[in-house]
Design a protein around this motif. Structure first.
Motif, PDB file in Angstrom:
ATOM      1  N   ALA A  49       0.814  -1.214   0.000  1.00 15.17           N
ATOM      2  CA  ALA A  49       0.000   0.000   0.000  1.00 15.17           C
ATOM      3  C   ALA A  49       0.850   1.267   0.000  1.00 15.17           C
ATOM      4  O   ALA A  49       0.390   2.322  -0.405  1.00 15.17           O
ATOM      5  N   GLU A  50       2.112   1.168   0.444  1.00  7.93           N
ATOM      6  CA  GLU A  50       2.967   2.356   0.547  1.00  7.93           C
ATOM      7  C   GLU A  50       3.918   2.485  -0.635  1.00  7.93           C
ATOM      8  O   GLU A  50       4.930   3.165  -0.554  1.00  7.93           O
ATOM      9  N   LEU A  51       3.573   1.858  -1.743  1.00  5.50           N
ATOM     10  CA  LEU A  51       4.434   1.872  -2.929  1.00  5.50           C
ATOM     11  C   LEU A  51       3.640   2.347  -4.140  1.00  5.50           C
ATOM     12  O   LEU A  51       2.506   1.927  -4.342  1.00  5.50           O
ATOM     13  N   VAL A  52       4.255   3.236  -4.925  1.00  6.62           N
ATOM     14  CA  VAL A  52       3.652   3.690  -6.178  1.00  6.62           C
ATOM     15  C   VAL A  52       4.537   3.200  -7.318  1.00  6.62           C
ATOM     16  O   VAL A  52       5.748   3.462  -7.328  1.00  6.62           O
ATOM     17  N   VAL A  53       3.953   2.488  -8.241  1.00  5.73           N
ATOM     18  CA  VAL A  53       4.630   2.063  -9.473  1.00  5.73           C
ATOM     19  C   VAL A  53       3.650   2.361 -10.594  1.00  5.73           C
ATOM     20  O   VAL A  53       2.540   1.820 -10.608  1.00  5.73           O
ATOM     21  N   VAL A  72       7.485   5.442 -12.978  1.00  6.75           N
ATOM     22  CA  VAL A  72       7.908   6.101 -11.746  1.00  6.75           C
ATOM     23  C   VAL A  72       7.703   5.105 -10.611  1.00  6.75           C
ATOM     24  O   VAL A  72       6.714   4.365 -10.596  1.00  6.75           O
ATOM     25  N   VAL A  73       8.666   5.052  -9.700  1.00  7.66           N
ATOM     26  CA  VAL A  73       8.587   4.196  -8.512  1.00  7.66           C
ATOM     27  C   VAL A  73       8.891   5.078  -7.307  1.00  7.66           C
ATOM     28  O   VAL A  73       9.898   5.788  -7.279  1.00  7.66           O
ATOM     29  N   ALA A  74       7.988   5.043  -6.318  1.00  8.17           N
ATOM     30  CA  ALA A  74       8.215   5.791  -5.083  1.00  8.17           C
ATOM     31  C   ALA A  74       7.680   4.964  -3.922  1.00  8.17           C
ATOM     32  O   ALA A  74       6.592   4.410  -4.015  1.00  8.17           O
ATOM     33  N   PRO A  75       8.455   4.845  -2.864  1.00  7.34           N
ATOM     34  CA  PRO A  75       9.780   5.409  -2.669  1.00  7.34           C
ATOM     35  C   PRO A  75      10.863   4.522  -3.280  1.00  7.34           C
ATOM     36  O   PRO A  75      10.647   3.345  -3.549  1.00  7.34           O
ATOM     37  N   ASP A  76      12.017   5.121  -3.472  1.00  9.46           N
ATOM     38  CA  ASP A  76      13.191   4.386  -3.930  1.00  9.46           C
ATOM     39  C   ASP A  76      13.519   3.335  -2.867  1.00  9.46           C
ATOM     40  O   ASP A  76      13.729   3.671  -1.709  1.00  9.46           O
ATOM     41  N   PRO A  77      13.548   2.051  -3.255  1.00  8.88           N
ATOM     42  CA  PRO A  77      13.821   1.018  -2.260  1.00  8.88           C
ATOM     43  C   PRO A  77      15.259   1.016  -1.740  1.00  8.88           C
ATOM     44  O   PRO A  77      15.554   0.368  -0.731  1.00  8.88           O
ATOM     45  N   ASP A  78      16.151   1.744  -2.402  1.00  7.07           N
ATOM     46  CA  ASP A  78      17.538   1.817  -1.943  1.00  7.07           C
ATOM     47  C   ASP A  78      17.995   3.276  -1.925  1.00  7.07           C
ATOM     48  O   ASP A  78      18.732   3.727  -2.803  1.00  7.07           O
ATOM     49  N   PRO A  79      17.553   4.049  -0.928  1.00  9.44           N
ATOM     50  CA  PRO A  79      17.877   5.474  -0.891  1.00  9.44           C
ATOM     51  C   PRO A  79      19.339   5.790  -0.611  1.00  9.44           C
ATOM     52  O   PRO A  79      19.723   6.959  -0.597  1.00  9.44           O
ATOM     53  N   THR A  80      20.164   4.781  -0.408  1.00  9.91           N
ATOM     54  CA  THR A  80      21.588   5.031  -0.196  1.00  9.91           C
ATOM     55  C   THR A  80      22.338   5.165  -1.520  1.00  9.91           C
ATOM     56  O   THR A  80      23.490   5.602  -1.523  1.00  9.91           O
ATOM     57  N   ARG A  81      21.708   4.787  -2.637  1.00 13.85           N
ATOM     58  CA  ARG A  81      22.375   4.863  -3.929  1.00 13.85           C
ATOM     59  C   ARG A  81      22.456   6.307  -4.405  1.00 13.85           C
ATOM     60  O   ARG A  81      21.611   7.133  -4.051  1.00 13.85           O
ATOM     61  N   PRO A  82      23.469   6.646  -5.200  1.00  8.61           N
ATOM     62  CA  PRO A  82      23.599   8.024  -5.695  1.00  8.61           C
ATOM     63  C   PRO A  82      22.346   8.472  -6.443  1.00  8.61           C
ATOM     64  O   PRO A  82      21.725   7.688  -7.159  1.00  8.61           O
ATOM     65  N   SER A  83      21.999   9.739  -6.248  1.00 10.17           N
ATOM     66  CA  SER A  83      20.811  10.295  -6.882  1.00 10.17           C
ATOM     67  C   SER A  83      21.077  11.734  -7.291  1.00 10.17           C
ATOM     68  O   SER A  83      22.112  12.309  -6.955  1.00 10.17           O
ATOM     69  N   ARG A  84      20.125  12.299  -8.020  1.00  3.43           N
ATOM     70  CA  ARG A  84      20.199  13.706  -8.444  1.00  3.43           C
ATOM     71  C   ARG A  84      18.992  14.429  -7.885  1.00  3.43           C
ATOM     72  O   ARG A  84      17.896  13.867  -7.829  1.00  3.43           O
ATOM     73  N   LEU A  85      19.183  15.693  -7.525  1.00  2.00           N
ATOM     74  CA  LEU A  85      18.050  16.502  -7.099  1.00  2.00           C
ATOM     75  C   LEU A  85      17.174  16.805  -8.307  1.00  2.00           C
ATOM     76  O   LEU A  85      17.677  16.984  -9.419  1.00  2.00           O
ATOM     77  N   VAL A  86      15.874  16.865  -8.080  1.00  2.84           N
ATOM     78  CA  VAL A  86      14.953  17.256  -9.140  1.00  2.84           C
ATOM     79  C   VAL A  86      15.009  18.774  -9.212  1.00  2.84           C
ATOM     80  O   VAL A  86      14.629  19.461  -8.273  1.00  2.84           O
ATOM     81  N   GLU A  87      15.536  19.268 -10.314  1.00  2.00           N
ATOM     82  CA  GLU A  87      15.684  20.714 -10.493  1.00  2.00           C
ATOM     83  C   GLU A  87      15.087  21.111 -11.827  1.00  2.00           C
ATOM     84  O   GLU A  87      15.316  20.450 -12.842  1.00  2.00           O
ATOM     85  N   GLY A  88      14.323  22.190 -11.818  1.00  2.00           N
ATOM     86  CA  GLY A  88      13.716  22.651 -13.058  1.00  2.00           C
ATOM     87  C   GLY A  88      12.629  21.695 -13.513  1.00  2.00           C
ATOM     88  O   GLY A  88      12.464  20.603 -12.996  1.00  2.00           O
ATOM     89  N   VAL A  89      11.875  22.128 -14.452  1.00  2.00           N
ATOM     90  CA  VAL A  89      10.796  21.298 -14.982  1.00  2.00           C
ATOM     91  C   VAL A  89      10.834  21.348 -16.505  1.00  2.00           C
ATOM     92  O   VAL A  89       9.870  21.637 -17.164  1.00  2.00           O
ATOM     93  N   GLY A  90      12.005  21.086 -17.055  1.00  2.00           N
ATOM     94  CA  GLY A  90      12.194  21.156 -18.495  1.00  2.00           C
ATOM     95  C   GLY A  90      11.213  20.294 -19.260  1.00  2.00           C
ATOM     96  O   GLY A  90      10.730  19.279 -18.767  1.00  2.00           O
ATOM     97  N   ILE A  91      10.918  20.728 -20.444  1.00  2.00           N
ATOM     98  CA  ILE A  91      10.007  20.015 -21.330  1.00  2.00           C
ATOM     99  C   ILE A  91      10.781  19.593 -22.568  1.00  2.00           C
ATOM    100  O   ILE A  91      11.382  20.422 -23.251  1.00  2.00           O
ATOM    101  N   ALA A  92      10.766  18.321 -22.860  1.00  2.00           N
ATOM    102  CA  ALA A  92      11.413  17.815 -24.075  1.00  2.00           C
ATOM    103  C   ALA A  92      10.409  17.915 -25.218  1.00  2.00           C
ATOM    104  O   ALA A  92       9.266  17.479 -25.079  1.00  2.00           O
ATOM    105  N   ARG A  93      10.834  18.504 -26.331  1.00  2.00           N
ATOM    106  CA  ARG A  93       9.944  18.607 -27.485  1.00  2.00           C
ATOM    107  C   ARG A  93      10.772  18.692 -28.755  1.00  2.00           C
ATOM    108  O   ARG A  93      11.942  19.061 -28.727  1.00  2.00           O
ATOM    109  N   GLY A  94      10.120  18.353 -29.849  1.00  2.00           N
ATOM    110  CA  GLY A  94      10.783  18.389 -31.140  1.00  2.00           C
ATOM    111  C   GLY A  94      10.890  19.802 -31.687  1.00  2.00           C
ATOM    112  O   GLY A  94      10.447  20.774 -31.068  1.00  2.00           O
ATOM    113  N   ASP A  95      11.464  19.899 -32.880  1.00  2.35           N
ATOM    114  CA  ASP A  95      11.707  21.198 -33.498  1.00  2.35           C
ATOM    115  C   ASP A  95      10.477  21.814 -34.148  1.00  2.35           C
ATOM    116  O   ASP A  95      10.442  23.011 -34.400  1.00  2.35           O
TER     117      ASP A  95
END
Length: 157
Positions: A49-53, A72-95
């Motif tokens: 119940a405490e897992l989102v996939v 998306v999986v939350a929470p990360d089952p191994d929070p000791t592994r290297p991670s990146r902060l979520v910064e910005g909300v960039g949008i990927a799009r074509g030309d």
């Protein structure tokens, strides 16, 4: 055409961060099960119940022709592994409108899209809302992501 499963593993304590895992489904393995395996979770974890996939998007990668299914999986089952902060909300799009697929999609753009999708689910799906509420710290950061499944591009003020 090959299919790759990509997993955005989220953790919200002490700050919102993510790490990525990628791989191909094993023979006979469905993508949902591959996402659990790549996250380092047992198959029966889907009943927690405490897992989102959740599958949040797909895209075609031209370099090595393949389809990438993102989860998306939350929470990360191994929070000791290297991670990146979520910064910005960039949008990927074509030309152009006739070429909507971008040449390249950055990991941060994938993570931001997954969070917008998760915010949409939190607002519209009571099962996901309850699961998100059980993930330590995640509810506190969700309001900073506009709920959306496919980000609208704003062209004016």
């Amino acid at each position: 055409m090959p299919v790759v499963v990509e997993v955005v593993l989220l953790r919200a304590v002490p700050q919102l961060a993510y790490r990525m895992a990628r791989g191909m489904p094993l023979p006979g393995e469905v993508p949902d099960s591959a996402a659990l395996r790549l996250a380092g979770l047992p198959e029966d974890a889907a009943r927690r119940a405490e897992l989102v996939v959740h599958s949040t998007s797909w895209r075609y990668e031209r370099g090595e022709p393949r389809v990438v299914l993102t989860y998306v999986v939350a929470p990360d089952p191994d929070p000791t592994r290297p991670s990146r902060l979520v910064e910005g909300v960039g949008i990927a799009r074509g030309d152009s409108a006739a070429c909507p697929a971008p040449e390249r999609v950055a990991a941060g753009e994938v993570a931001a899209h997954a969070l917008r999708h998760l915010a949409f689910l939190e607002a519209s799906d009571p099962v996901v809302r309850d699961a998100v509420a059980r993930v330590s710290g995640l509810t506190a950061v969700m309001p900073s992501f506009e709920p959306d499944v496919a980000r609208r591009l704003h062209t004016g003020p």
